[in-house]
Design a protein around this motif. Structure first.
Motif, PDB file in Angstrom:
ATOM      1  N   PRO A 162      -5.065   1.504  -5.459  1.00  0.00           N
ATOM      2  CA  PRO A 162      -3.573   2.109  -4.797  1.00  0.00           C
ATOM      3  C   PRO A 162      -4.018   1.812  -3.667  1.00  0.00           C
ATOM      4  CG  PRO A 162      -3.279   4.142  -6.034  1.00  0.00           C
ATOM      5  CD  PRO A 162      -5.279   3.254  -6.186  1.00  0.00           C
ATOM      6  N   SER A 163      -3.573   0.282  -2.653  1.00  0.00           N
ATOM      7  CA  SER A 163      -3.953  -0.202  -1.954  1.00  0.00           C
ATOM      8  C   SER A 163      -2.760  -1.906  -1.450  1.00  0.00           C
ATOM      9  CB  SER A 163      -5.612  -0.459  -1.696  1.00  0.00           C
ATOM     10  OG  SER A 163      -5.781  -1.635  -2.350  1.00  0.00           O
ATOM     11  N   GLU A 164      -3.009  -2.442  -0.019  1.00  0.00           N
ATOM     12  CA  GLU A 164      -2.103  -3.303  -0.092  1.00  0.00           C
ATOM     13  C   GLU A 164      -2.113  -4.409  -0.282  1.00  0.00           C
ATOM     14  OE1 GLU A 164      -5.383  -3.104   3.460  1.00  0.00           O
ATOM     15  OE2 GLU A 164      -3.913  -1.322   1.856  1.00  0.00           O
ATOM     16  N   TRP A 165      -4.151  -4.572  -1.085  1.00  0.00           N
ATOM     17  CA  TRP A 165      -4.579  -5.474  -2.012  1.00  0.00           C
ATOM     18  C   TRP A 165      -3.948  -5.644  -3.050  1.00  0.00           C
ATOM     19  CZ3 TRP A 165      -8.341  -2.390   0.022  1.00  0.00           C
ATOM     20  CH2 TRP A 165      -8.650  -1.690  -0.426  1.00  0.00           C
ATOM     21  N   ALA A 166      -4.062  -4.380  -3.804  1.00  0.00           N
ATOM     22  CA  ALA A 166      -3.095  -3.960  -4.834  1.00  0.00           C
ATOM     23  C   ALA A 166      -1.961  -4.447  -5.469  1.00  0.00           C
ATOM     24  CB  ALA A 166      -3.965  -2.878  -5.759  1.00  0.00           C
ATOM     25  N   ASP A 167      -0.638  -4.401  -4.489  1.00  0.00           N
ATOM     26  CA  ASP A 167       0.148  -4.942  -3.707  1.00  0.00           C
ATOM     27  C   ASP A 167       0.396  -6.535  -3.978  1.00  0.00           C
ATOM     28  OD1 ASP A 167       1.487  -2.357  -4.341  1.00  0.00           O
ATOM     29  OD2 ASP A 167       1.931  -2.000  -2.229  1.00  0.00           O
ATOM     30  N   PHE A 168      -1.112  -6.912  -2.864  1.00  0.00           N
ATOM     31  CA  PHE A 168      -0.658  -8.284  -3.117  1.00  0.00           C
ATOM     32  C   PHE A 168      -0.761  -8.740  -4.669  1.00  0.00           C
ATOM     33  CE2 PHE A 168      -3.103 -11.642  -2.892  1.00  0.00           C
ATOM     34  CZ  PHE A 168      -3.017 -13.283  -1.890  1.00  0.00           C
ATOM     35  N   GLY A 207       0.718  -1.220  -0.154  1.00  0.00           N
ATOM     36  CA  GLY A 207      -0.009  -0.207   0.124  1.00  0.00           C
ATOM     37  C   GLY A 207       0.849   1.100  -0.163  1.00  0.00           C
ATOM     38  N   PRO A 208      -0.027   2.240  -0.252  1.00  0.00           N
ATOM     39  CA  PRO A 208       0.780   3.438  -0.923  1.00  0.00           C
ATOM     40  C   PRO A 208       1.341   4.183   1.069  1.00  0.00           C
ATOM     41  CG  PRO A 208      -1.422   4.081  -0.940  1.00  0.00           C
ATOM     42  CD  PRO A 208      -1.024   1.903  -0.518  1.00  0.00           C
ATOM     43  N   ARG A 209       1.096   3.663   1.786  1.00  0.00           N
ATOM     44  CA  ARG A 209       1.046   4.222   3.329  1.00  0.00           C
ATOM     45  C   ARG A 209       1.211   3.144   4.260  1.00  0.00           C
ATOM     46  NH1 ARG A 209      -3.817   7.818   6.417  1.00  0.00           N
ATOM     47  NH2 ARG A 209      -2.389   8.381   8.017  1.00  0.00           N
ATOM     48  N   PRO A 210       3.172   3.546   4.455  1.00  0.00           N
ATOM     49  CA  PRO A 210       3.496   1.799   5.254  1.00  0.00           C
ATOM     50  C   PRO A 210       2.971   2.435   7.019  1.00  0.00           C
ATOM     51  CG  PRO A 210       5.328   3.834   4.912  1.00  0.00           C
ATOM     52  CD  PRO A 210       3.992   4.112   4.058  1.00  0.00           C
ATOM     53  N   LEU A 211       2.814   1.180   8.044  1.00  0.00           N
ATOM     54  CA  LEU A 211       2.861   1.242   9.116  1.00  0.00           C
ATOM     55  C   LEU A 211       4.121   2.017   9.412  1.00  0.00           C
ATOM     56  CD1 LEU A 211       0.445  -2.725   9.624  1.00  0.00           C
ATOM     57  CD2 LEU A 211      -0.257  -0.013   9.442  1.00  0.00           C
ATOM     58  N   PRO A 212       3.126   2.408  10.601  1.00  0.00           N
ATOM     59  CA  PRO A 212       4.616   3.179  11.392  1.00  0.00           C
ATOM     60  C   PRO A 212       5.400   2.055  12.675  1.00  0.00           C
ATOM     61  CG  PRO A 212       2.460   4.088  12.272  1.00  0.00           C
ATOM     62  CD  PRO A 212       2.623   3.660  10.798  1.00  0.00           C
ATOM     63  N   GLN A 229      -5.242 -15.221 -18.091  1.00  0.00           N
ATOM     64  CA  GLN A 229      -5.717 -13.031 -16.766  1.00  0.00           C
ATOM     65  C   GLN A 229      -6.367 -13.475 -16.040  1.00  0.00           C
ATOM     66  OE1 GLN A 229      -7.496 -10.411 -19.580  1.00  0.00           O
ATOM     67  NE2 GLN A 229      -5.705  -9.570 -19.579  1.00  0.00           N
ATOM     68  N   VAL A 230      -6.540 -13.152 -15.186  1.00  0.00           N
ATOM     69  CA  VAL A 230      -7.539 -13.182 -14.089  1.00  0.00           C
ATOM     70  C   VAL A 230      -7.957 -11.237 -13.427  1.00  0.00           C
ATOM     71  CG1 VAL A 230      -7.577 -13.231 -11.992  1.00  0.00           C
ATOM     72  CG2 VAL A 230      -6.387 -14.956 -13.786  1.00  0.00           C
ATOM     73  N   TRP A 231      -8.754 -11.283 -14.110  1.00  0.00           N
ATOM     74  CA  TRP A 231      -9.819 -10.192 -13.088  1.00  0.00           C
ATOM     75  C   TRP A 231      -9.921  -9.808 -11.806  1.00  0.00           C
ATOM     76  CZ3 TRP A 231     -15.659  -8.730 -13.751  1.00  0.00           C
ATOM     77  CH2 TRP A 231     -15.597  -7.443 -14.148  1.00  0.00           C
ATOM     78  N   VAL A 232      -9.387  -8.580 -11.631  1.00  0.00           N
ATOM     79  CA  VAL A 232      -9.513  -8.352  -9.883  1.00  0.00           C
ATOM     80  C   VAL A 232      -9.615  -7.103 -10.317  1.00  0.00           C
ATOM     81  CG1 VAL A 232      -8.413  -8.725  -8.053  1.00  0.00           C
ATOM     82  CG2 VAL A 232      -7.901  -9.980  -9.359  1.00  0.00           C
ATOM     83  N   PRO A 233     -10.873  -6.651 -10.849  1.00  0.00           N
ATOM     84  CA  PRO A 233     -11.296  -4.495 -10.500  1.00  0.00           C
ATOM     85  C   PRO A 233     -10.694  -3.785 -10.109  1.00  0.00           C
ATOM     86  CG  PRO A 233     -12.950  -6.204 -11.186  1.00  0.00           C
ATOM     87  CD  PRO A 233     -11.835  -6.906 -11.622  1.00  0.00           C
ATOM     88  N   GLY A 234     -10.994  -4.670  -8.322  1.00  0.00           N
ATOM     89  CA  GLY A 234     -10.416  -3.991  -7.121  1.00  0.00           C
ATOM     90  C   GLY A 234      -8.847  -3.476  -6.782  1.00  0.00           C
ATOM     91  N   ALA A 235      -7.820  -4.084  -7.646  1.00  0.00           N
ATOM     92  CA  ALA A 235      -7.086  -3.983  -7.485  1.00  0.00           C
ATOM     93  C   ALA A 235      -6.660  -2.704  -8.380  1.00  0.00           C
ATOM     94  CB  ALA A 235      -5.929  -4.870  -8.388  1.00  0.00           C
TER      95      ALA A 235
END
Length: 327
Positions: free
Chosen positions: A201-207, A149-154, A192-198
């Motif tokens: 920008p998020s931690e699951w997109a990076d997954f 994700g775009p915001r790492p954990l402190p 090709q696997v369709w994952v529109p939520g990815a």
């Protein structure tokens, strides 16, 4: 400009959660007409529409999505103020991404066995993730992925494994893989696997980016608005029911669903296990270590002791998450 009416803000949050005025009225124990009036007053104050009335209920506008995190913050501060004056602990606020997520089922299990626990579950959304809700101070704890994700954990955020959610492939009955009960991860190379939520920008997109690099599959993040007659996907992800319907009608689309996710049933959908190894999404419980809420230790220990670590050895997990989940 007038002042915000907290009753209107609470009605707004309820409609955002339930997506129907009638269900929101039931949750608030007021009439549907009262909910409508409060939303109308709020829309007049803000100068923008917040909901489009559609056959299925109430569809949030872009303005509603933007206002939601601020509304939740206002309500949280109001509840804390009342609790402080009343001299009793406020409820432990925990963010989950949605009603169908594995962590929601895990929390129902927990609350059934600890009915005395004073816990309030806060639904997040793809634009304000559960992690964001925790980092912005709107909740005490959150279910999310710890990395990416775009915001790492402190450094003051603690994490324990909560659930490894094995992914399954969903295809329509006319898809070339529809007759298979299982497919090896290596066999998906080039598919090709369709994952529109990815696309968000998020931690699951990076997954899913990590999974694509590791397996050689192609993750299609496009919203494909032509497939959704009932939703304007420019305003956000289509409802899961419509995504499943689109896959069911297609002879080429495939998508992923988690084993712990409550996927809508469809007679033309086929669920295929992915094996050798099985990709699994690593859900964790996150909380701020400076938070002294009395409910937190028992909740953290419940997930620390009970997460499904026995399946981890056979799973593909992003390298960043492995140390936490494989002991």
């Amino acid at each position: 400009m007038g002042e915000l009416d907290l009753r209107a803000v609470r009605a707004f949050a309820a409609v955002m959660e339930h997506r129907q005025f009638g269900l929101a009225a039931g949750a608030l124990q007021i009439s549907q007409q009262a909910v409508s009036k409060r939303i109308a007053r709020l829309e007049a104050l803000l100068g923008v529409p917040l909901f489009d009335r559609v056959p299925s209920g109430a569809e949030p506008t872009v303005a509603a999505v933007r206002f939601l995190p601020h509304a939740r913050s206002l309500l949280a501060v109001a509840d804390e103020a009342i609790a402080a004056v009343a001299g009793r602990p406020r409820p432990l606020r925990i963010a989950v991404l949605g009603e169908r997520q594995a962590e929601m089922r895990a929390m129902r299990f927990y609350l059934k066995r600890r009915p005395e626990a004073d816990i309030e579950l806060v639904l997040s959304n793809p634009y304000v993730t559960s992690r964001d809700a925790l980092l912005n101070g709107r909740v005490d704890a959150a279910f999310a992925r710890a990395h990416g994700g775009p915001r790492p954990l402190p450094g003051h955020i603690a994490a324990v494994p909560a659930y490894l959610d094995a992914l399954h492939l969903l295809v329509g009955r006319d898809h070339p893989l529809a007759g298979r009960s299982a497919v090896a991860l290596a066999e998906l190379a080039g598919h090709q696997v369709w994952v529109p939520g990815a696309a968000i920008p998020s931690e699951w997109a990076d997954f899913y980016d990590d999974l694509a690099r590791s397996s050689g599959m192609v993750i299609d993040q496009s919203p494909r608005p032509e497939l959704f007659a009932g939703s304007d996907v420019t305003r956000g992800p289509a409802p899961i029911e419509e995504l499943v319907e689109a896959v069911a009608r297609s002879d080429s689309l495939a998508t992923f669903t988690g084993e712990g996710f409550e996927t809508p049933w469809h007679p033309e959908i086929r669920r295929i296990s992915v094996v050798d190894p099985t990709p699994a999404y690593p859900h964790v419980l996150l909380w701020d270590m400076t938070d002294r809420h009395p409910e937190l230790p028992a909740l953290a220990e419940h997930f620390r002791a009970g997460y499904n670590r026995d399946v981890a050895a056979g799973c593909w997990i992003p390298a960043a998450d492995r140390a936490l989940f494989i002991s």
